[in-house]
Design a protein around this motif. Structure first.
Motif, PDB file in Angstrom:
ATOM      1  N   TYR A 133       0.837  -1.200   0.000  1.00 21.99           N
ATOM      2  CA  TYR A 133       0.000   0.000   0.000  1.00 21.99           C
ATOM      3  C   TYR A 133       0.872   1.251   0.000  1.00 21.99           C
ATOM      4  O   TYR A 133       1.844   1.348   0.752  1.00 21.99           O
ATOM      5  CB  TYR A 133      -0.903   0.003   1.232  1.00 21.99           C
ATOM      6  CG  TYR A 133      -1.650   1.298   1.434  1.00 21.99           C
ATOM      7  CD1 TYR A 133      -2.752   1.619   0.642  1.00 21.99           C
ATOM      8  CD2 TYR A 133      -1.243   2.205   2.407  1.00 21.99           C
ATOM      9  CE1 TYR A 133      -3.432   2.820   0.816  1.00 21.99           C
ATOM     10  CE2 TYR A 133      -1.921   3.406   2.592  1.00 21.99           C
ATOM     11  CZ  TYR A 133      -3.010   3.700   1.797  1.00 21.99           C
ATOM     12  OH  TYR A 133      -3.673   4.888   1.963  1.00 21.99           O
ATOM     13  N   PHE A 134       0.534   2.207  -0.857  1.00 19.90           N
ATOM     14  CA  PHE A 134       1.243   3.478  -0.927  1.00 19.90           C
ATOM     15  C   PHE A 134       0.458   4.547  -0.152  1.00 19.90           C
ATOM     16  O   PHE A 134      -0.716   4.795  -0.453  1.00 19.90           O
ATOM     17  CB  PHE A 134       1.383   3.945  -2.383  1.00 19.90           C
ATOM     18  CG  PHE A 134       2.362   3.157  -3.192  1.00 19.90           C
ATOM     19  CD1 PHE A 134       3.612   3.681  -3.491  1.00 19.90           C
ATOM     20  CD2 PHE A 134       2.041   1.890  -3.661  1.00 19.90           C
ATOM     21  CE1 PHE A 134       4.524   2.956  -4.256  1.00 19.90           C
ATOM     22  CE2 PHE A 134       2.946   1.159  -4.412  1.00 19.90           C
ATOM     23  CZ  PHE A 134       4.183   1.695  -4.712  1.00 19.90           C
ATOM     24  N   ARG A 135       1.091   5.171   0.814  1.00 17.35           N
ATOM     25  CA  ARG A 135       0.470   6.304   1.496  1.00 17.35           C
ATOM     26  C   ARG A 135       0.326   7.470   0.519  1.00 17.35           C
ATOM     27  O   ARG A 135       0.991   7.503  -0.523  1.00 17.35           O
ATOM     28  CB  ARG A 135       1.313   6.747   2.692  1.00 17.35           C
ATOM     29  CG  ARG A 135       1.504   5.719   3.772  1.00 17.35           C
ATOM     30  CD  ARG A 135       2.133   6.384   5.005  1.00 17.35           C
ATOM     31  NE  ARG A 135       3.282   7.219   4.653  1.00 17.35           N
ATOM     32  CZ  ARG A 135       4.541   6.801   4.610  1.00 17.35           C
ATOM     33  NH1 ARG A 135       4.822   5.521   4.881  1.00 17.35           N
ATOM     34  NH2 ARG A 135       5.515   7.626   4.287  1.00 17.35           N
ATOM     35  N   PRO A 136      -0.519   8.473   0.855  1.00 21.51           N
ATOM     36  CA  PRO A 136      -0.694   9.614  -0.059  1.00 21.51           C
ATOM     37  C   PRO A 136       0.599  10.359  -0.383  1.00 21.51           C
ATOM     38  O   PRO A 136       0.703  10.987  -1.435  1.00 21.51           O
ATOM     39  CB  PRO A 136      -1.674  10.521   0.704  1.00 21.51           C
ATOM     40  CG  PRO A 136      -2.457   9.586   1.559  1.00 21.51           C
ATOM     41  CD  PRO A 136      -1.480   8.519   1.977  1.00 21.51           C
ATOM     42  N   ASP A 137       1.584  10.300   0.507  1.00 24.25           N
ATOM     43  CA  ASP A 137       2.851  10.989   0.241  1.00 24.25           C
ATOM     44  C   ASP A 137       3.872  10.084  -0.437  1.00 24.25           C
ATOM     45  O   ASP A 137       5.026  10.486  -0.616  1.00 24.25           O
ATOM     46  CB  ASP A 137       3.441  11.540   1.545  1.00 24.25           C
ATOM     47  CG  ASP A 137       3.784  10.438   2.540  1.00 24.25           C
ATOM     48  OD1 ASP A 137       3.100   9.402   2.531  1.00 24.25           O
ATOM     49  OD2 ASP A 137       4.737  10.615   3.324  1.00 24.25           O
TER      50      ASP A 137
END
Length: 343
Positions: free
Chosen positions: A159-163
């Motif tokens: 999963y990629f965080r928004p940043d």
């Protein structure tokens, strides 16, 4: 000599800034002959062209200078791709630079691949927001989102965080892959780095993530393209880039790797959200109408993509109805900006 990598440096009126970035590559690579630097002078009106030629004359086996009529950042990037002789290709903007020790590590890894007769389509590394005027820096890494110290495929990503979106600063493509992408980079348009970091991804079948703070991204200058006031003024260009990204793929049909499609959907949703919130920040009814038009266009183009973008937290949060909703959307954006250091 065979070139392991080409660093392209697009320059427009960059005479005051370009030396730092060029020097960082030369010194970080220990003036290695298997490294190439292509300085693309994009029709500059200052001393950029002369400085580019001087650099090429000083290091003719490493540096080449290419001159063209002004076409904007995207056209300069495409020129670099066309001219590149290296196995890999990386863009370094003229006011940015690379960390020396991280660059040495990167080159060691890439050379190791070639010694073993292998290549990867995409090499990923960290980047650092260098807020020089505030004497602050923020490192963006991909720990938790990407496997480390191994070659991997898209089914192994997390999963990629928004940043944690993969930006131009973090990407080094295999040159033949980025050429095959036939990047639709428009002339005289800012924010083309979003297309660069989006369109080639489905062509990348093998990746490697090095947890090194390689790219140093200078940020905070007045008038910079990511400055909020500048983004409002150039909102028409943000709409243009987002439309190009929209029409690049029907993500759930064209991208077979489900985790990659999900990541790209998240990135594209962010672009749509930026258009929504900045149209509100502008206070211009024409911009607000254009944002609504963009969402309607997405719904017509691909209803599944529309549902994912509009029905998620970002889509809902940046499109709250009524004047009170507008103020809430702006407040949410400002809070997210402080948390995730968008600009």
């Amino acid at each position: 000599m065979h070139k392991i990598i080409t660093f392209a440096i697009p320059c427009y009126n960059s005479a005051a800034d370009m030396d730092h970035g060029i020097t960082s590559i030369l010194e970080g690579s220990d003036f290695a002959e298997d490294v190439e630097i292509v300085i693309v002078d994009d029709g500059s009106q200052d001393e950029t062209a002369a400085k580019a030629d001087e650099w090429a004359q000083r290091y003719p086996s490493i540096i080449r200078a290419v001159h063209q009529e002004n076409g904007g950042h995207g056209i300069a990037v495409l020129t670099g791709i066309r001219e590149a002789q290296g196995t890999y290709y990386k863009v370094v903007d003229s006011d940015d630079w690379l960390d020396g020790s991280a660059l040495a590590t990167m080159l060691s890894i890439l050379r190791g691949f070639e010694e073993r007769g292998m290549q990867v389509d995409l090499f990923i590394s960290n980047y650092v927001y260098e807020k020089v005027y505030e004497n602050k820096r923020t490192t963006i890494s991909y720990r938790g989102a990407l496997p480390r110290k191994k070659v991997f495929t898209w089914d192994k990503i997390g999963y990629f965080r928004p940043d944690q979106n993969l930006l131009m600063h973090s990407l080094t493509y295999r040159t033949e892959v980025v050429r095959a992408a036939n990047l639709p980079l428009p002339a005289h348009t800012f924010y083309v780095d979003n297309i660069y970091a989006y369109v080639p991804l489905p062509l990348c079948k093998t990746m490697y993530y090095a947890d090194i703070d390689l790219y140093r991204y200078f940020i905070g200058r007045e008038g910079q393209s990511v400055n909020e006031a500048t983004m409002i003024r150039r909102l028409d260009q943000q709409f243009r880039i987002t439309r190009i990204m929209m029409h690049a793929y029907h993500l759930y049909q064209d991208v077979p790797e489900s985790r990659l499609a999900s990541y790209m959907m998240g990135y594209f949703t962010m672009m749509m959200a930026v258009c929504s919130v900045f149209s509100k920040l502008s206070g211009d009814e024409a911009n607000k109408a254009e944002s609504k038009k963009l969402w309607a266009e997405l719904k017509e183009y691909d209803e599944r993509m529309y549902r994912h973008a509009r029905g998620g937290i970002l889509g809902i949060g940046t499109n709250l109805p009524t004047k009170a909703g507008e103020k809430t959307s702006i407040a949410l954006y400002r809070a997210a900006s402080k948390i995730f250091k968008f600009n």
